[in-house]
Motif scaffolding. Structure first.
Motif, mmCIF file in Angstrom:
data_model
loop_
_atom_site.group_PDB
_atom_site.id
_atom_site.type_symbol
_atom_site.label_atom_id
_atom_site.label_comp_id
_atom_site.label_asym_id
_atom_site.label_seq_id
_atom_site.Cartn_x
_atom_site.Cartn_y
_atom_site.Cartn_z
ATOM 1 N N LEU A 43 0.792 -1.233 0.000
ATOM 2 C CA LEU A 43 0.000 0.000 0.000
ATOM 3 C C LEU A 43 0.828 1.288 0.000
ATOM 4 O O LEU A 43 0.491 2.227 -0.731
ATOM 5 C CB LEU A 43 -0.980 -0.010 1.173
ATOM 6 C CG LEU A 43 -2.273 -0.791 0.891
ATOM 7 C CD1 LEU A 43 -3.024 -1.073 2.186
ATOM 8 C CD2 LEU A 43 -3.162 -0.037 -0.092
ATOM 9 N N PRO A 44 1.910 1.405 0.766
ATOM 10 C CA PRO A 44 2.692 2.645 0.674
ATOM 11 C C PRO A 44 3.242 2.903 -0.727
ATOM 12 O O PRO A 44 3.262 4.046 -1.191
ATOM 13 C CB PRO A 44 3.823 2.421 1.690
ATOM 14 C CG PRO A 44 3.257 1.446 2.669
ATOM 15 C CD PRO A 44 2.401 0.528 1.851
ATOM 16 N N GLU A 45 3.670 1.842 -1.418
ATOM 17 C CA GLU A 45 4.149 1.993 -2.792
ATOM 18 C C GLU A 45 3.006 2.384 -3.719
ATOM 19 O O GLU A 45 3.164 3.219 -4.612
ATOM 20 C CB GLU A 45 4.801 0.684 -3.257
ATOM 21 C CG GLU A 45 5.127 0.608 -4.738
ATOM 22 C CD GLU A 45 6.244 1.546 -5.183
ATOM 23 O OE1 GLU A 45 6.573 1.535 -6.379
ATOM 24 O OE2 GLU A 45 6.779 2.307 -4.342
ATOM 25 N N ALA A 46 1.820 1.798 -3.502
ATOM 26 C CA ALA A 46 0.661 2.161 -4.320
ATOM 27 C C ALA A 46 0.309 3.637 -4.146
ATOM 28 O O ALA A 46 0.030 4.347 -5.119
ATOM 29 C CB ALA A 46 -0.531 1.277 -3.954
ATOM 30 N N ARG A 47 0.320 4.117 -2.919
ATOM 31 C CA ARG A 47 0.047 5.527 -2.691
ATOM 32 C C ARG A 47 1.106 6.405 -3.352
ATOM 33 O O ARG A 47 0.797 7.451 -3.914
ATOM 34 C CB ARG A 47 -0.004 5.817 -1.183
ATOM 35 C CG ARG A 47 -1.162 5.164 -0.458
ATOM 36 C CD ARG A 47 -2.512 5.604 -0.942
ATOM 37 N NE ARG A 47 -2.776 7.010 -0.683
ATOM 38 C CZ ARG A 47 -3.866 7.655 -1.081
ATOM 39 N NH1 ARG A 47 -4.782 7.028 -1.808
ATOM 40 N NH2 ARG A 47 -4.037 8.924 -0.807
ATOM 41 N N ARG A 48 2.364 5.953 -3.271
ATOM 42 C CA ARG A 48 3.465 6.753 -3.824
ATOM 43 C C ARG A 48 3.302 6.975 -5.317
ATOM 44 O O ARG A 48 3.634 8.052 -5.836
ATOM 45 C CB ARG A 48 4.803 6.051 -3.542
ATOM 46 C CG ARG A 48 6.031 6.865 -3.961
ATOM 47 C CD ARG A 48 7.305 6.078 -3.776
ATOM 48 N NE ARG A 48 7.427 5.013 -4.767
ATOM 49 C CZ ARG A 48 7.871 5.193 -6.007
ATOM 50 N NH1 ARG A 48 8.204 6.405 -6.438
ATOM 51 N NH2 ARG A 48 7.962 4.169 -6.837
ATOM 52 N N VAL A 49 2.777 5.970 -6.036
ATOM 53 C CA VAL A 49 2.662 6.092 -7.491
ATOM 54 C C VAL A 49 1.298 6.624 -7.928
ATOM 55 O O VAL A 49 0.991 6.630 -9.111
ATOM 56 C CB VAL A 49 2.971 4.752 -8.193
ATOM 57 C CG1 VAL A 49 4.368 4.287 -7.845
ATOM 58 C CG2 VAL A 49 1.937 3.679 -7.859
ATOM 59 N N GLY A 50 0.469 7.074 -6.972
ATOM 60 C CA GLY A 50 -0.765 7.752 -7.330
ATOM 61 C C GLY A 50 -1.994 6.895 -7.444
ATOM 62 O O GLY A 50 -3.000 7.318 -8.039
ATOM 63 N N HIS A 77 -6.523 2.982 4.219
ATOM 64 C CA HIS A 77 -5.396 3.695 3.612
ATOM 65 C C HIS A 77 -5.843 4.687 2.539
ATOM 66 O O HIS A 77 -5.034 5.146 1.731
ATOM 67 C CB HIS A 77 -4.392 2.692 3.023
ATOM 68 C CG HIS A 77 -3.515 2.043 4.067
ATOM 69 N ND1 HIS A 77 -3.981 1.052 4.906
ATOM 70 C CD2 HIS A 77 -2.215 2.261 4.411
ATOM 71 C CE1 HIS A 77 -3.006 0.675 5.712
ATOM 72 N NE2 HIS A 77 -1.935 1.396 5.445
ATOM 73 N N GLY A 78 -7.134 4.998 2.522
ATOM 74 C CA GLY A 78 -7.629 6.034 1.626
ATOM 75 C C GLY A 78 -7.954 5.571 0.222
ATOM 76 O O GLY A 78 -8.232 6.401 -0.651
ATOM 77 N N MET A 79 -7.937 4.252 -0.027
ATOM 78 C CA MET A 79 -8.263 3.728 -1.347
ATOM 79 C C MET A 79 -9.771 3.541 -1.490
ATOM 80 O O MET A 79 -10.456 3.198 -0.527
ATOM 81 C CB MET A 79 -7.574 2.379 -1.580
ATOM 82 C CG MET A 79 -6.073 2.407 -1.441
ATOM 83 S SD MET A 79 -5.320 3.382 -2.752
ATOM 84 C CE MET A 79 -3.581 3.149 -2.386
ATOM 85 N N ARG A 80 -10.279 3.746 -2.703
ATOM 86 C CA ARG A 80 -11.658 3.382 -3.009
ATOM 87 C C ARG A 80 -11.643 1.973 -3.574
ATOM 88 O O ARG A 80 -11.016 1.704 -4.594
ATOM 89 C CB ARG A 80 -12.254 4.388 -3.981
ATOM 90 C CG ARG A 80 -12.660 5.691 -3.294
ATOM 91 C CD ARG A 80 -12.855 6.826 -4.249
ATOM 92 N NE ARG A 80 -11.563 7.358 -4.711
ATOM 93 C CZ ARG A 80 -11.434 8.391 -5.509
ATOM 94 N NH1 ARG A 80 -12.506 9.001 -5.973
ATOM 95 N NH2 ARG A 80 -10.240 8.822 -5.867
ATOM 96 N N GLN A 283 9.056 -4.139 -3.321
ATOM 97 C CA GLN A 283 8.015 -4.124 -4.350
ATOM 98 C C GLN A 283 8.030 -2.761 -5.032
ATOM 99 O O GLN A 283 7.936 -1.732 -4.374
ATOM 100 C CB GLN A 283 6.645 -4.408 -3.742
ATOM 101 C CG GLN A 283 6.525 -5.821 -3.181
ATOM 102 C CD GLN A 283 5.100 -6.136 -2.797
ATOM 103 O OE1 GLN A 283 4.255 -6.412 -3.634
ATOM 104 N NE2 GLN A 283 4.829 -6.106 -1.502
ATOM 105 N N TRP A 284 8.087 -2.777 -6.349
ATOM 106 C CA TRP A 284 8.277 -1.555 -7.115
ATOM 107 C C TRP A 284 7.265 -1.557 -8.265
ATOM 108 O O TRP A 284 7.388 -2.328 -9.215
ATOM 109 C CB TRP A 284 9.707 -1.515 -7.645
ATOM 110 C CG TRP A 284 10.190 -0.176 -8.081
ATOM 111 C CD1 TRP A 284 9.483 0.990 -8.145
ATOM 112 C CD2 TRP A 284 11.511 0.152 -8.533
ATOM 113 N NE1 TRP A 284 10.265 2.017 -8.602
ATOM 114 C CE2 TRP A 284 11.522 1.538 -8.841
ATOM 115 C CE3 TRP A 284 12.677 -0.581 -8.705
ATOM 116 C CZ2 TRP A 284 12.657 2.178 -9.328
ATOM 117 C CZ3 TRP A 284 13.812 0.061 -9.172
ATOM 118 C CH2 TRP A 284 13.803 1.429 -9.478
ATOM 119 N N LEU A 285 6.272 -0.686 -8.192
ATOM 120 C CA LEU A 285 5.214 -0.660 -9.197
ATOM 121 C C LEU A 285 5.563 0.177 -10.420
ATOM 122 O O LEU A 285 4.928 0.029 -11.462
ATOM 123 C CB LEU A 285 3.913 -0.133 -8.577
ATOM 124 C CG LEU A 285 3.228 -1.055 -7.566
ATOM 125 C CD1 LEU A 285 2.027 -0.360 -6.956
ATOM 126 C CD2 LEU A 285 2.822 -2.375 -8.211
#
Length: 330
Positions: A43-50, A77-80, A283-285
């Motif tokens: 999740l932190p990586e997902a947030r980082r990439v928008g 974590h603020g995701m829909r 993990q790197w998106l």
């Protein structure tokens, strides 16, 4: 990276309780499960990439024992959060999913009643459960959507299905062409047009209109490709805008793709996606290899992709035309 909020699709399992003839996961009993611990790490990586939207896919996501916890974790974590399901288990799961924060539910319905849908999904009761789950979702304030796979076997039912979904309060509908590893023959393409053109041309004030492009194409050239070569309508040239906004994660195989359609295409066409977990364990998106994959399909998707969905094609064209589109349009 796109300034728009991105969609992250995650295949949380491959197991399924249906036996759909067109699906590679029919009656799969694969044991892989995407865990809350894996999601929390990502999740932190997902947030980082928008990323702003997360959609769980499968297999059948509602078979996952921790699906409510996964939804809750993303919501916190603020995701829909969104799930695409065959709907069989939805009536008994929908209240818990609502309590976990689910924002959208997508049910696959391929006919206007069980006499078609349950037969081709080879799952008695699936149509009734899916429709009941959608009604309950709408009552709870969860955005209800239906995805329909349409082909020679069921296109004649689409006008009736439009009425059924409109009456049920469904708010979004994807009507996409069936994709098989062979030519899909329609005896009379003009009959398809006569039957289905009115669906797209209906009054949106009183009818649910499908998202994106016609499943058989909006232009004579697209229709010639579809009826002649089974190539579905795709993003208009010169660029595919979708790959800037979508990441499809296949965690079992440690791959990420720039579109939700690509994981289901041939290896030559998808070019293998991109590894997510790096040798150092991170993990790197948006790794360099993912960007190369993304760049290739942004530049070449409109000419090389043969399995685009109508929603993907319409989304890309809307972004190119408008610069941004409303939430949940893909």
């Amino acid at each position: 990276m796109s300034e728009r909020e991105r969609y992250l699709f995650i295949r949380i399992l491959e197991a399924c309780n249906a036996d759909c003839f067109m699906c590679e996961y029919g009656l799969s009993r694969d044991v892989f499960r995407y865990t809350p611990e894996m999601f929390a790490e990502l999740l932190p990586e997902a947030r980082r990439v928008g990323v702003g939207f997360v959609r769980f896919t499968g297999g059948e996501p509602l078979m996952h024992g921790d699906v409510e916890e996964l939804v809750r974790l993303g919501t916190e974590h603020g995701m829909r959060m969104s799930i695409i399901t065959n709907g069989m288990m939805l009536p008994r799961k929908i209240e818990a999913l609502h309590d976990a924060g689910l924002a959208q539910i997508i049910v696959s319905l391929d006919g206007a009643g069980p006499e078609t849908h349950d037969v081709f999904r080879r799952s008695p009761g699936m149509f009734a459960n899916g429709l009941e789950g959608l009604r309950r979702a709408a009552a709870l304030g969860i955005l209800p959507r239906v995805n329909t796979v349409v082909g020679p076997h069921n296109f004649a039912e689409m006008p009736r299905l439009q009425r059924v979904l409109t009456d049920a309060g469904v708010q979004q509908w994807e009507l996409s062409a069936i994709k098989l590893n062979r030519h899909i023959a329609y005896p009379d393409p003009d009959e398809v047009r006569r039957t289905c053109d009115p669906i797209y041309d209906a009054d949106p004030a009183t009818n649910l209109i499908p998202l994106g492009r016609r499943f058989y194409g909006d232009t004579p050239g697209e229709q010639e490709l579809y009826f002649g070569e089974s190539i579905t309508p795709r993003a208009s040239e010169p660029l595919c805008q979708l790959v800037d906004d979508v990441i499809y994660l296949d965690p079992k195989n440690n791959r990420a793709f720039g579109c939700s359609c690509l994981p289901h295409r041939s290896e030559d066409e998808v070019r293998g996606g991109s590894p997510v977990r790096q040798p150092d364990g991170r993990q790197w998106l948006d790794s360099p290899s993912f960007r190369r994959h993304q760049d290739y399909f942004r530049d070449n998707g409109p000419s090389v992709c043969t399995g685009c969905s109508t929603t993907a094609a319409g989304y890309s064209d809307d972004v190119a035309r408008l610069g941004a589109v409303p939430a949940w349009q893909f």
